[in-house]
Design a protein around this motif. Structure first.
Motif, PDB file in Angstrom:
ATOM      1  N   UNK A 102       0.380   0.268  21.437  1.00 35.96           N
ATOM      2  CA  UNK A 102       1.681  -0.359  20.933  1.00 35.96           C
ATOM      3  C   UNK A 102       1.855   0.074  19.453  1.00 35.96           C
ATOM      4  N   UNK A 103       0.893   0.536  18.750  1.00 33.10           N
ATOM      5  CA  UNK A 103       1.111   1.020  17.218  1.00 33.10           C
ATOM      6  C   UNK A 103       0.991   2.325  17.128  1.00 33.10           C
ATOM      7  N   UNK A 104       1.453   2.768  15.982  1.00 32.23           N
ATOM      8  CA  UNK A 104       1.550   4.197  15.425  1.00 32.23           C
ATOM      9  C   UNK A 104       1.032   4.257  14.224  1.00 32.23           C
ATOM     10  N   UNK A 105       0.304   5.504  14.048  1.00 37.29           N
ATOM     11  CA  UNK A 105      -0.325   5.825  12.648  1.00 37.29           C
ATOM     12  C   UNK A 105       0.855   6.664  12.018  1.00 37.29           C
ATOM     13  N   UNK A 106       0.977   6.224  10.727  1.00 37.83           N
ATOM     14  CA  UNK A 106       2.095   6.876  10.056  1.00 37.83           C
ATOM     15  C   UNK A 106       1.648   7.187   8.683  1.00 37.83           C
ATOM     16  N   UNK A 107       2.292   8.445   8.077  1.00 33.70           N
ATOM     17  CA  UNK A 107       1.638   8.821   6.643  1.00 33.70           C
ATOM     18  C   UNK A 107       2.892   9.508   5.926  1.00 33.70           C
ATOM     19  N   UNK A 108       3.188   9.528   4.831  1.00 24.77           N
ATOM     20  CA  UNK A 108       3.909  10.273   3.766  1.00 24.77           C
ATOM     21  C   UNK A 108       3.064  11.040   3.138  1.00 24.77           C
ATOM     22  N   UNK A 109       2.830  12.536   3.468  1.00 27.93           N
ATOM     23  CA  UNK A 109       2.066  13.310   2.906  1.00 27.93           C
ATOM     24  C   UNK A 109       2.436  13.754   1.326  1.00 27.93           C
ATOM     25  N   UNK A 110       1.703  14.242   0.407  1.00 28.29           N
ATOM     26  CA  UNK A 110       2.078  14.511  -0.832  1.00 28.29           C
ATOM     27  C   UNK A 110       2.341  16.005  -1.188  1.00 28.29           C
ATOM     28  N   UNK A 111       1.767  16.717  -0.192  1.00 26.40           N
ATOM     29  CA  UNK A 111       1.682  18.249  -0.397  1.00 26.40           C
ATOM     30  C   UNK A 111       3.207  18.580  -0.631  1.00 26.40           C
ATOM     31  N   UNK A 112       3.600  19.502  -1.773  1.00 22.39           N
ATOM     32  CA  UNK A 112       5.086  19.856  -1.770  1.00 22.39           C
ATOM     33  C   UNK A 112       5.487  20.600  -0.744  1.00 22.39           C
ATOM     34  N   UNK A 157       0.747  -1.285  -0.009  1.00 23.86           N
ATOM     35  CA  UNK A 157      -0.013  -0.156  -0.120  1.00 23.86           C
ATOM     36  C   UNK A 157       0.882   1.360   0.047  1.00 23.86           C
ATOM     37  N   UNK A 158       1.928   1.125   0.938  1.00 20.98           N
ATOM     38  CA  UNK A 158       2.716   2.523   0.813  1.00 20.98           C
ATOM     39  C   UNK A 158       3.733   2.471  -0.421  1.00 20.98           C
ATOM     40  N   UNK A 159       3.749   1.760  -1.253  1.00 24.48           N
ATOM     41  CA  UNK A 159       4.666   1.781  -2.558  1.00 24.48           C
ATOM     42  C   UNK A 159       3.675   2.552  -3.523  1.00 24.48           C
ATOM     43  N   UNK A 160       2.333   2.016  -3.230  1.00 26.67           N
ATOM     44  CA  UNK A 160       1.342   2.555  -4.317  1.00 26.67           C
ATOM     45  C   UNK A 160       0.637   3.837  -4.042  1.00 26.67           C
ATOM     46  N   UNK A 161       0.842   4.026  -2.686  1.00 27.28           N
ATOM     47  CA  UNK A 161      -0.004   5.456  -2.260  1.00 27.28           C
ATOM     48  C   UNK A 161       0.538   6.576  -1.630  1.00 27.28           C
ATOM     49  N   UNK A 162       1.814   6.029  -1.263  1.00 22.87           N
ATOM     50  CA  UNK A 162       2.832   7.362  -0.619  1.00 22.87           C
ATOM     51  C   UNK A 162       3.525   7.908  -1.719  1.00 22.87           C
ATOM     52  N   UNK A 163       3.806   9.347  -1.726  1.00 29.14           N
ATOM     53  CA  UNK A 163       3.108  10.117  -0.766  1.00 29.14           C
ATOM     54  C   UNK A 163       1.594  10.524  -1.320  1.00 29.14           C
ATOM     55  N   UNK A 164       0.870  10.453  -0.313  1.00 27.16           N
ATOM     56  CA  UNK A 164      -0.689  10.519  -0.365  1.00 27.16           C
ATOM     57  C   UNK A 164      -1.477  10.343   0.640  1.00 27.16           C
ATOM     58  N   UNK A 165      -2.822  10.566   0.347  1.00 26.59           N
ATOM     59  CA  UNK A 165      -3.898  10.597   1.647  1.00 26.59           C
ATOM     60  C   UNK A 165      -3.972   9.311   2.224  1.00 26.59           C
ATOM     61  N   UNK A 166      -2.999   8.418   2.632  1.00 26.49           N
ATOM     62  CA  UNK A 166      -3.263   6.911   3.335  1.00 26.49           C
ATOM     63  C   UNK A 166      -2.487   6.949   4.395  1.00 26.49           C
ATOM     64  N   UNK A 167      -3.088   6.777   5.473  1.00 24.31           N
ATOM     65  CA  UNK A 167      -2.378   6.525   6.783  1.00 24.31           C
ATOM     66  C   UNK A 167      -2.376   4.909   7.504  1.00 24.31           C
ATOM     67  N   UNK A 168      -1.112   4.321   7.582  1.00 22.15           N
ATOM     68  CA  UNK A 168      -1.097   3.153   7.944  1.00 22.15           C
ATOM     69  C   UNK A 168      -0.589   3.086   9.509  1.00 22.15           C
TER      70      UNK A 168
END
Ligand code: AMP
Ligand code: MG
Length: 321
Positions: free
Chosen positions: A107-117, A79-90
């Motif tokens: 024990x879990x963390x929510x992570x995201x790589x945003x797309x906005x420049x 999912x990360x390689x398909x949708x990051x950077x973008x509006x997906x949080x894992x």
């Protein structure tokens, strides 16, 4: 508020432990360095957010994700390689360096790589993970412009980085890999369920909230049944039906039948484009909220693609009214 700032000023402020409102493609975030509990505590304080509601951590690269998680299952990586950077949080098992305050003790963390420049450039220059919930008061409508942020949080905020209106306009889709087995959709958002399933196969989606299923809201921390709410009473309904007396506003998808019955009409997308409707949703809710109305009636949009995220926000905004 001190002032709107430049990108280098934003980076310097974050390094000093201050909070900066940051543009992302979903909504504006209230950002602070995720590794520093004092900074994270201020995020909760400024938003008035309960500390049982965990924050999303934003990073610039997959390498930076690896530093804050303790495992990254293959399906999550796809999912990360398909949708990051973008509006997906894992949501992934967390590494020790992420403070418990960020994850509400989970024990879990929510992570995201945003797309906005701007967000990407800021995260790359900062080289530290940034915890950022939406830059609004807890439970209220999320900001999709810098002016929205200034209106609601301006007094308490150190800096605002203006990156223009948010292109997606609803929050990220949250998918959990915290437990072994089928991944679980915790929040519909900017990436549709259909798009996720096209990449990794079935994703579990616990029944969306309805008045019959309030308990489901407890499944994901922070996904409270009432959220995203304007101050004006909002209810879901059929805009062609008889409306109550008074100054009533309409929040319509493509068109509004007999619009003269309403004091104000907001149309989300005349051509029926769900992506456009999502991008317009929160700004339209704010305009209706500022119009001195007695009540707002909103209609649901088609329940597929981004429509699911829009209907989720409308249902929560109307919850219990
Ligand atoms: P917001 O920051 O307002 O966009 O909301 C972030 C949402 O992400 C929370 O309300 C949770 O639903 C979800 N979330 C964040 N961290 C976790 C976590 N560790 N486990 C499960 N859900 C999370
Ligand atoms: Mg929020």
């Amino acid at each position: 508020m001190r002032e709107f700032c430049s990108l280098p000023q934003a980076v310097a402020a974050l390094k000093r432990g201050e909070l900066v409102a940051i543009p992302t493609e979903t909504v504006y975030g209230l950002g602070g360095v995720a590794l520093w509990p004092g900074t994270v505590a201020r995020i909760f304080e400024v938003k008035g957010r309960p500390t049982f509601d965990p924050l999303i951590v934003h990073v610039p690269t997959l390498d930076a994700v690896d530093e804050i998680v303790s495992s990254f299952p293959p399906a999550a990586r796809s999912l990360a390689t398909h949708f990051w950077p973008g509006p997906l949080t894992l949501v992934l098992p967390k590494a020790a360096q992420i403070p418990d305050l960020v994850t509400a003790g989970l024990p879990s963390v929510a992570v995201r790589i945003p797309a906005h420049p701007f967000a990407r450039e800021l995260l790359e220059r900062l080289a530290l993970p940034v915890a950022a919930p939406s830059a609004n008061l807890f439970g209220r409508v999320s900001p999709t412009t810098a002016a929205h942020v200034a209106d609601q949080l301006g007094d308490q905020l150190d800096w605002i980085l203006d990156g223009g209106p948010c292109s997606v306009g609803v929050e990220s889709t949250v998918v959990s890999f915290a437990e072994a087995g089928v991944p679980c959709l915790l929040r519909p958002g900017g990436i549709s369920l259909e798009a996720l399933e096209a990449v990794i196969g079935p994703v579990n989606w616990p029944q969306p909230i309805t008045s019959e299923h309030p308990a489901v809201a407890q499944l994901a921390p922070g996904t409270l049944p009432q959220h995203y709410a304007p101050l004006t009473t909002i209810s879901l309904g059929d805009l062609s039906q008889t409306i109550p007396p008074g100054k009533i506003g309409a929040l319509a998808f493509q068109s509004c039948p007999r619009p003269e019955r309403f004091a104000v009409v907001e149309i989300l997308s005349p051509l029926g484009d769900l992506a456009e409707a999502a991008a317009q949703l929160f700004a339209a809710m704010r305009r209706l909220d500022c119009a001195g109305l007695d009540a707002i009636i909103a209609e649901r949009v088609p329940d597929y693609g981004l429509g699911r995220a829009i209907n989720d926000r409308l249902t929560r905004a109307a919850w219990n009214r």
